[in-house]
Design a protein around this motif. Structure first.
Motif, short mmCIF file in Angstrom:
data_model
loop_
_atom_site.label_atom_id
_atom_site.label_comp_id
_atom_site.label_asym_id
_atom_site.label_seq_id
_atom_site.Cartn_x
_atom_site.Cartn_y
_atom_site.Cartn_z
N HIS A 298 2.99 5.53 -5.10
CA HIS A 298 3.76 4.93 -4.59
C HIS A 298 4.65 5.14 -5.92
CE1 HIS A 298 2.98 2.82 -0.29
NE2 HIS A 298 2.25 2.46 -1.26
N TYR B 250 14.28 -0.12 -3.75
CA TYR B 250 13.21 0.10 -3.08
C TYR B 250 13.04 -1.42 -2.74
CZ TYR B 250 9.04 2.73 -1.89
OH TYR B 250 7.95 2.88 -1.36
N GLU C 299 0.10 -2.79 2.47
CA GLU C 299 1.60 -2.15 2.69
C GLU C 299 2.75 -2.24 1.68
OE1 GLU C 299 2.96 2.56 4.34
OE2 GLU C 299 2.20 0.34 5.87
N GLN D 84 12.26 -3.17 0.60
CA GLN D 84 10.55 -3.50 1.27
C GLN D 84 11.20 -4.60 1.89
OE1 GLN D 84 8.67 -1.42 1.91
NE2 GLN D 84 10.21 0.28 0.82
N TYR E 208 0.60 8.80 0.20
CA TYR E 208 1.40 8.09 0.68
C TYR E 208 0.66 6.57 -0.24
CZ TYR E 208 -2.95 8.12 3.46
OH TYR E 208 -4.72 8.21 4.01
N ARG F 227 4.12 -1.50 -1.87
CA ARG F 227 5.84 -0.84 -2.61
C ARG F 227 6.37 -1.78 -3.13
NH1 ARG F 227 7.34 2.75 2.81
NH2 ARG F 227 5.10 3.50 2.82
#
Lengths: 288, 113
Positions: A106, A208, A260, A212, A103, A264
């Protein structure tokens, strides 16, 4: 504050453990009656390689873990078109300590998505999914109260909308209604044709980042290098930052989500930039 | 409008992040491919004519994005390890938090756990 920084820099658990130390149990084991109902995180794969290196194959650049070639989850060979991206992925694999925490990787995840395409999306579906975010774009959704938040949204988000309208020569506008702003079809067509100019790899990264940040406009701001990633994340989380300033910060939730989101979004935009560029170096001779 | 700061600061922060990464790997950070690549890229774009400073800005933006990625991943992982990495407490530990102890029942509880 120094001790807190130290803890973050060295990634060690706090010196005085808040819980009683528990011996790690591999998953909920039914043999021990007490541990059957408590949750223990699943054991992760250990780091099984010492060195990570890059090599160039026919399809592109490949990653070697010791002597084995890296493969995607669907067992295809992991090839990337850009050398800088391959180096970044190799650094991700190199930074795994003891166990492999997928995790945190990325860029690897994004490459796997492009190579395997598990949801079978072609380029048109990707672009449609990306432009669909415009109808519910974060910077277009305004509140009517509290007054401080209304003011903050006006000051921070209006410049972004103006920049996007000027840059792409479209009309977007903002709205306080629950249905969101009314986006004219010409705007959607403009964005569709702009996004179609990127290749599939870069488009995956852009989509992506949009997913996000929950905003097409902010993602375009980062992709066009208008605002840095930290600022885009701040604008995306504007209401949360307002509430944090009002009510206080909770490290294990707010900071956790913030880092996070930053990781991302940075991964998405870096992926898009690295896959869409091609650089040539021209050496100029000094005139003497 | 990107207020990225000076490229030197970005480079130094990037090297610092690479040092953290290489501390995990155990090798000196100068051997890493990422270090070589960054050094070449920054050196190559240093001596350009000032008219073409767009490439410099692009490289600086990319470097700043990569720095954001490395830094946020490290801090996110640290927060995860500190707060969310351990599983639930067992019933004994939960009772021990407030100073209680579970009763000893040598004859068993009388029902399956």
């Amino acid at each position: 504050m120094w001790r807190r920084c130290q803890r973050l820099f060295y990634a060690r658990p706090p010196q005085t453990p808040r819980l009683c130390p528990t011996p790690p149990v591999a998953g909920p084991s039914l043999s021990l009656p007490g541990a059957a109902r408590t949750y223990t995180p699943p054991t992760e794969r250990k780091r099984f390689y010492q060195n990570v290196s890059i090599s160039q194959g026919e399809g592109g650049f490949e990653i070697n873990l010791d002597h084995r070639k890296l493969k995607t989850p669907q067992a295809k060979l992991f090839t990337v078109p850009s050398e800088a991206l391959a180096i970044a992925v190799a650094t991700e694999w190199d930074s795994q300590q003891d166990t492999i925490k997928s995790y945190t990787m990325h860029l690897t995840t994004l490459c796997n998505t492009v190579l395997d395409n598990p949801s079978q999306r072609n380029k048109d579906q990707l672009i449609r999914a990306a432009v669909k975010f415009l109808e519910t774009d974060t910077v277009c959704y305004r509140v009517e109260e509290p007054a401080g938040l209304v003011e903050l949204q006006k000051n921070k988000w209006d410049p972004m909308i103006e920049w996007a309208e000027k840059r792409y020569n479209v009309e977007i506008g903002s709205s306080t209604s629950i249905l969101g702003p009314n986006i004219p079809a010409r705007t959607k067509d403009t964005f569709t044709s702009h996004l179609a100019s990127y290749n599939t790899w870069a488009l995956q990264g852009i989509e992506y980042a949009i997913a996000q940040l929950k905003s097409l406009i902010l993602s375009m701001g980062v992709i066009d290098r208008h605002i840095p990633v930290e600022k885009a994340v701040l604008l995306s989380r504007l209401e949360e930052e307002y509430q944090i300033q009002r009510w206080g910060n909770v490290e294990w939730a707010h900071d956790y989500d913030l880092y996070e989101l930053r990781a991302r979004t940075a991964a998405g935009t870096l992926f898009a930039h690295l896959c869409s560029e091609s650089s040539t170096v021209k050496h100029k001779l000094l005139q003497d | 409008m990107a207020s990225l700061g000076s490229p030197l600061r970005t480079l130094r922060s990037l090297l610092r992040e690479l040092r953290y990464v290489s501390a995990q790997a155990g090798r000196p950070y100068r051997d890493m491919a990422a270090y070589q690549h960054l050094r070449e890229a920054f050196r190559a774009h240093r001596i350009t004519s000032e008219k073409l400073c767009r490439a410099q800005h692009e490289l600086h933006f990319q470097a700043a994005t990569y720095l954001c990625l490395l830094r946020s991943v490290r801090e996110h992982l640290a927060l995860h390890q500190a707060y969310h990495a351990r599983g639930e407490r067992s019933t004994e530990e939960a009772a021990g938090l407030v100073g209680l102890k579970l009763p000893q029942q040598p004859g068993g509880k009388g029902w399956d756990p």
